[in-house]
Structures are given as C-alpha cells and as structure tokens.
Design an enzyme around this catalytic site. Structure first.
Site, PDB file in Angstrom:
ATOM      1  N   ASP A 227       0.667  -1.529   0.337  1.00  0.00           N
ATOM      2  CA  ASP A 227       0.005   0.241  -0.259  1.00  0.00           C
ATOM      3  C   ASP A 227       0.718   1.135   0.156  1.00  0.00           C
ATOM      4  OD1 ASP A 227      -2.692   1.264   0.030  1.00  0.00           O
ATOM      5  OD2 ASP A 227      -1.564   1.872   2.621  1.00  0.00           O
ATOM      6  N   GLU A 277      14.574 -15.881   0.456  1.00  0.00           N
ATOM      7  CA  GLU A 277      14.907 -16.551   1.719  1.00  0.00           C
ATOM      8  C   GLU A 277      13.134 -17.359   1.472  1.00  0.00           C
ATOM      9  OE1 GLU A 277      14.413 -14.845   4.964  1.00  0.00           O
ATOM     10  OE2 GLU A 277      16.375 -13.092   5.365  1.00  0.00           O
TER      11      GLU A 277
HETATM   12  C1  GLC Z   1      -4.611   2.912  -0.998  1.00  0.00           C
HETATM   13  C2  GLC Z   1      -5.452   2.139  -0.485  1.00  0.00           C
HETATM   14  C3  GLC Z   1      -6.462   3.140  -0.057  1.00  0.00           C
HETATM   15  C4  GLC Z   1      -6.315   3.640   1.043  1.00  0.00           C
HETATM   16  C5  GLC Z   1      -4.574   4.120   1.603  1.00  0.00           C
HETATM   17  C6  GLC Z   1      -4.569   5.010   2.449  1.00  0.00           C
HETATM   18  O1  GLC Z   1      -4.693   4.141  -1.368  1.00  0.00           O
HETATM   19  O2  GLC Z   1      -6.110   1.446  -1.984  1.00  0.00           O
HETATM   20  O3  GLC Z   1      -7.331   2.351  -0.283  1.00  0.00           O
HETATM   21  O4  GLC Z   1      -7.115   4.544   1.614  1.00  0.00           O
HETATM   22  O5  GLC Z   1      -4.146   3.328   0.603  1.00  0.00           O
HETATM   23  O6  GLC Z   1      -4.212   3.698   2.942  1.00  0.00           O
END
Ligand code: GLC
Length: 547
Positions: A227, A277
């Site tokens: 993310d 790993e």
């Molecule tokens: C990413 C995720 C989104 C979230 C953001 C903050 O873009 O896809 O859904 O709100 O990160 O974590």
C-alpha cells in the site's frame, strides 16, 4: 487460417472444466502472466450473517474463484483495525480483526487456497498505521522529545504559538496532512488523522516491517500488495509542496515531496532479500502512483519488487489513440527492467470501469477483453466479472469513506465500488450472507447475481470464465512483452501477439467492416456478422482471433 462462415456468430463461451483447474502453486515465474483477483473482505461474502464480509465467507467462495480461472487472490486488509479507513488503518499487523475472523481463519484460508491451486497475496500497509497502534499510543503518552515520537513525524507548528501546521502538505483525503495533539506538537498523516505516517528514517520501523513480512510468509502467503509503496520516504526537511489549489487525487500520478522519493528503493531492496529467502516465488506488487511509467519501473528493478499496478493504464479513457500510447509506454518502460507489465481497470479506490467508461456494459466487456489480451499480468476487482456498475446513489448516512467526512474530501467517491457482491436470489442481500449488507445493494441487482449469470452464454460472468480459460490454454495470451500493431482505421485497435492471436477493438460508436484476420475465438458482443471474408466489428466490441 480459417475463414468464418457467412453470418456466423462468435462461438458461445464454453463453461470451464473444473478438471482443468490450475496446477498446484509451484510454477516458477507464475506471476509474470497471473490474473490476480482482488477480494475486498468486507464486501465479498459474509460467513456469520452480521452483514459484513469475513474470512470464512471468502473461504466458502474459493471454489468460485478457482472455477472463474484466476491464478491468485489479493486480499485487502483484514488486520486488527478501528476501520477508520476500511482496514487501511492497522492497529496490529499480526492480528486478524474479530469482524473478519481469527488468525486460524487466515491460516485456514491460505491452506485452502493452495489446495485449490490458487495463490494468496495479502495487503501490507507500511506508510502509516492506525492511531490505535501500540507505537502511536505510546508516542502520544510519552510526549514531546520522547524516543517513541521518533517513529512517527512529530513536529512543532509554525507561527508564534505553533498554531500553524509545520508545512503546507495536504492529506489525500482532503484538508491539512497534519493534526495537532494536546501538548502542542503536530503529527503527519498523508491520509486520515487516524492514520499517522511512520518515520522510515528510524531503524525500528525497518526491523518491524521485515518481521511482519516474515510473520505472513511463515504462514504461507504468496506475496504482498504494498500500500502506498511510493510514500514511505519523505523529501529531507519536509519542504512545502506548493499549493496548486487542486485536491490531490488518490491514484493520481502527481509529483510531490512526499511521493516517489529516490530513497524509497533501498527499503524494497531489503524486502526483496527477505522474499527471496522463501521458497516458491513470493512476490510483492507496488501500489505506486508515479508521474511516468519509467518512474514506476524503478520499483521493479531486478533486486526490488516484482510488479506494480499500472495506474497510467487505468487512467486512460476509451480512446484508441490514448490506449495505444498507454500500452506502448507501459511495455517500453518495463522492458529494460525485465518486469511484467500489469493491467488493471477497477479496484476498491476508483469508480467501477463499467461506469467510468460511460456506463455501457458492452464497452466494459470490450475493455476487459482488450486488457486480458495484453502481455503480462492482469488485476481484476471483485464484481467486475458480473458487470457491476458503480452504485452512485448511496444515501449519505451509509457512507464510510473517510474522505466523505472531510470538508474538502473527494465526495465519498469510493463507497460506490465497495457495495457487497450479489451471489444469488431475488432480493438483498442476494446471497451475500444470511443477514443484511453493510452498504445497501441496489434493488435491481437480481439479474447480476452469480447464480443468474451462471450458464448463460451471453452473461458477463461466462465471458470472463471463457476469457480466463483461453488465457490459460492459448499460446498467444499471457506472458510476454510484445504487441505488433496492425493497420486499422481511426478508433480501431488491432494487434498481433506472438503465438497467433490477433485482438481487434472498436472504440467508436459505429460498426466497421474489416478483413477477418483468422478464426474468431471470443467476442465481447454476442453477434459477429461475417460477409465474404470480412467481418463487422460492432461498436464497443473486442474480438480475439486465432490466426
Ligand atoms: C491506498 C489504498 C486506499 C487507502 C490508502 C491509505 O491507496 O488502496 O484504499 O485508503 O492507501 O491506506
């Protein structure tokens, strides 16, 4: 080359054979042409009837995903979380939120996915945590100057009494990216105030995330979706971004002092050594919004991550010239680093592609067949295989997107693609579970359920099943990095893939007569009129041909 018979129609989609389910997950490089299906846990299937999807619900539907023909499942976060941002605010990276189940449920899900020949990728949220995470609570409790604060970005404010935020950065959800705490300091959150950003200059943060990677790798996951992978490292000194007056866009490819900083790559090099790993090609896919495809490719150098989402493609409209440019730019950018190009049309952060591309199901189906014909790996978002539209008329009181609650937020733009899936039956919750559904489903979704579409050769679900089955079996589909563009009139895309596949796409609203390049394998529209060796490519239609 076979010439289609006069007035023939495209072949009816065949139901995929369960006996041809994917081999056990052992093939090396499986990710180079994988079709990866995103499950949004709260909206996929509800196992305990509380109106909220959960891990047992997902497990019960894994056979559906196997039969659909996807290679892997990516699960959005299911970790312990106050759910300020639907689980992207993680309070404990090693625990399952009770609303989704238990750690044993997660382990059972991984095992069952593997038994069915599916791989499982989990979401990792390293840019920020929840304000309820133990580290952040400690940082608040221990106060200014404490070492606990060093793991986050705490600063004094500007102005005589520090009453102004430390810089002009804006949150992606609207408003300032800083919140002041009662002792007067401010902390940085690129997203909601409940999502404080980690300070990746701190070694403890590095150690912790390598340990979290191992925690889930030890439990057998096949990889991670990272993310906000481009956000971890901030420009030294946290310089002002300079206001343009425009709201920052989630998934926007903007250039900012808190995104895509060169220093971020060192982190991914250390993660790659951890992934390597483990046996069996464990992968990481970057959610990195960068200004250009070349910048995205930097995350995919051989000692970094494996894939990145192609938001440049997702952001391209239904326009033949723009699509061709985006496809070429994507392939050109990935070639030097040897990474597969990926393609994506929908996810939990954007308006569903059926609606985004104009609302017409024909166009959405055509866009999907184009995407699945391109070389590399493709990402599907749950429900697109049912042709689900965005739900645009949700009442304010049910909305949960944090940006909806911020003054300058993005109009609650993401709830409409997160409405729970319709599985069966005539009325809500359409088999989603035995209770209700956390967001209301439209009253006219009965014809869109899995049950209603199964076995109907004209349905979108059967189109996806047939297309994914062909991707497995046809040598001209899947991995690679080459498309050969063929001459075509304006508004038409036509390309050949090594392996004897031709894909023709009509992005216009008028039918076009073209010479048939071979035997039709699959069409996104039901009719394929053929006349004297020519064929009529209907508006908003994609056809796959075998040469
Ligand atoms: C990413 C995720 C989104 C979230 C953001 C903050 O873009 O896809 O859904 O709100 O990160 O974590």
């Amino acid at each position: 080359m076979t010439t289609p018979q006069p007035n023939s129609t495209a072949p009816a989609p065949e139901a995929p054979q369960v006996s041809e389910a994917p081999p056990a997950p052992q093939a090396p490089d499986w990710w180079r042409d994988a079709v990866i299906y995103q499950v949004y846990p709260r909206s996929f299937a509800d196992g305990n009837g509380d109106g909220m999807g959960d891990l047992p619900g997902i497990r019960s539907r894994l056979p559906y995903l196997r039969d659909l023909g996807v290679d892997a499942v990516w699960l959005s976060p299911f970790y312990a979380s106050p759910q300020a941002d639907a689980g992207y605010d993680v309070a404990d990276y090693r625990a399952v939120d009770p609303m989704f189940g238990t750690l044993a449920d997660a382990e059972g899900l991984i095992t069952e996915a593997h038994r069915l020949g599916l791989r499982l990728i989990v979401d990792l949220v390293p840019n920020h945590c929840s304000d309820q995470h133990a580290w952040f609570r400690r940082a608040l409790a221990e106060g200014p100057g404490s070492t606990a604060r060093d793991r986050f970005h705490f600063r004094k404010g500007r102005g005589e009494n520090g009453e102004q935020p430390p810089n002009d950065w804006e949150s992606l959800f609207g408003g300032p990216a800083w919140t002041r705490v009662p002792d007067g300091e401010w902390y940085l959150h690129l997203f909601a105030p409940e999502q404080p950003d980690f300070n990746w200059d701190h070694p403890a943060v590095h150690d912790e995330f390598r340990s979290i990677l191992r925690f889930w790798l030890d439990r057998g996951v096949d990889g991670f979706r990272v993310d906000v992978a481009h956000g971890l490292v901030k420009a030294p000194g946290l310089p002002d971004m300079g206001h343009t007056g425009e709201q920052l866009k989630l998934l926007g490819n903007q250039s900012l002092p808190f995104f895509d900083q060169d220093g971020v790559h060192a982190i991914y090099r250390t993660w790659r050594t951890v992934l390597d790993e483990y046996s069996g090609d464990r992968i990481a896919v970057a959610e990195a919004w960068t200004p250009t495809a070349e910048r995205t490719a930097r995350y995919l150098r051989p000692d970094e991550l494996h894939q990145a989402f192609n938001f440049h493609y997702l952001g391209t409209g239904w326009d033949a010239t723009a699509l061709r440019e985006a496809i070429d730019a994507s392939l050109d950018a990935m070639r030097p680093v040897g990474a597969p190009t990926t393609w994506v049309l929908s996810n939990h952060d954007v308006v569903r592609h059926r609606t985004r591309l104009g609302g017409d199901l024909a166009r959405a189906r055509a866009a999907t067949l184009l995407m699945l014909a391109l070389p590399g790996s493709a990402y599907l978002y749950q429900g697109e295989e049912l042709g689900l539209p965005e739900v645009t008329d949700l009442p304010d009181e049910v909305r949960q997107d944090p940006s909806f609650f911020r003054d300058t937020g993005q109009d609650g733009l993401r709830d409409g693609c997160r409405v729970p899936l319709p599985w069966a039956g005539e009325e809500q919750p359409y088999g989603f579970g035995s209770g209700g559904s956390w967001l209301p489903q439209p009253a006219d979704w009965a014809p869109l359920t899995v049950q209603a579409q199964t076995g109907d050769p004209a349905s979108t679900l059967e189109l996806y099943r047939t297309a994914l089955h062909l991707r497995r079996t046809h040598p001209g589909l899947g991995a690679g990095d080459a498309v050969e563009w063929l001459d075509a009139p304006d508004g038409i895309l036509s390309f050949r893939r090594p392996g004897g596949l031709v894909c023709t796409v009509n992005t216009t609203d008028a039918p076009v007569r073209l010479p048939a390049p071979g035997r039709p394998l699959l069409s996104s529209s039901s009719q394929l009129p053929v006349l004297d060796g020519d064929f009529i490519l209907s508006p908003d239609t994609t056809i796959w041909w075998e040469e």
